[in-house]
Design a protein around this motif. Structure first.
Motif, short mmCIF file in Angstrom:
data_model
loop_
_atom_site.label_atom_id
_atom_site.label_comp_id
_atom_site.label_asym_id
_atom_site.label_seq_id
_atom_site.Cartn_x
_atom_site.Cartn_y
_atom_site.Cartn_z
N SER A 163 0.77 -1.23 -0.03
CA SER A 163 -0.11 -0.03 0.00
C SER A 163 0.78 1.32 -0.12
CB SER A 163 -0.79 0.09 1.37
OG SER A 163 -1.59 1.07 1.24
N TYR A 164 0.46 2.13 -0.74
CA TYR A 164 1.16 3.44 -1.02
C TYR A 164 0.25 4.44 -0.68
CZ TYR A 164 5.06 0.88 -3.34
OH TYR A 164 5.98 -0.18 -3.59
N ASP A 165 0.72 5.30 0.44
CA ASP A 165 -0.24 6.40 0.62
C ASP A 165 0.04 7.77 0.20
OD1 ASP A 165 -2.59 7.87 1.64
OD2 ASP A 165 -1.68 7.39 3.81
N ARG A 199 -4.23 6.82 -2.31
CA ARG A 199 -3.80 5.66 -1.94
C ARG A 199 -3.99 4.56 -2.80
NH1 ARG A 199 -5.18 3.36 4.06
NH2 ARG A 199 -4.16 5.36 4.44
#
Length: 85
Positions: A28-30, A35
């Protein structure tokens, strides 16, 4: 020479496919505005492509600006020699 380049390219593509297959779990990249959940292999590939594009753009701008500066200097010198003659 082309054959060697093709073999190297095929090797790196195959290595990329293997790395992507072995790293299939999601990460997961926020970002501040979005996101994203991507597989590790896809995220690595995206980072590689983005770095390649930004590096190429930087190199192109550097050579382009240098060429423009040299052309300006040559025009000035050409103007001096014709005005001085």
């Amino acid at each position: 020479m082309r054959l060697i380049v093709i073999f190297v390219l095929v090797f790196f593509v195959a290595a990329g496919v293997v790395v992507g297959a072995l790293n299939a779990d999601l990460v997961s990249y926020d970002f501040a505005f979005a996101r994203l959940q991507l597989p590790k292999g896809a995220a690595l590939l995206a980072a590689l492509v983005l770095g390649w594009l930004l590096g190429g753009l930087t190199a192109w701008l550097g050579t382009s600006l240098r060429q423009r500066r040299l052309q300006r200097q040559r025009r000035k010198e050409a103007g001096r020699t014709t005005a001085g003659a």
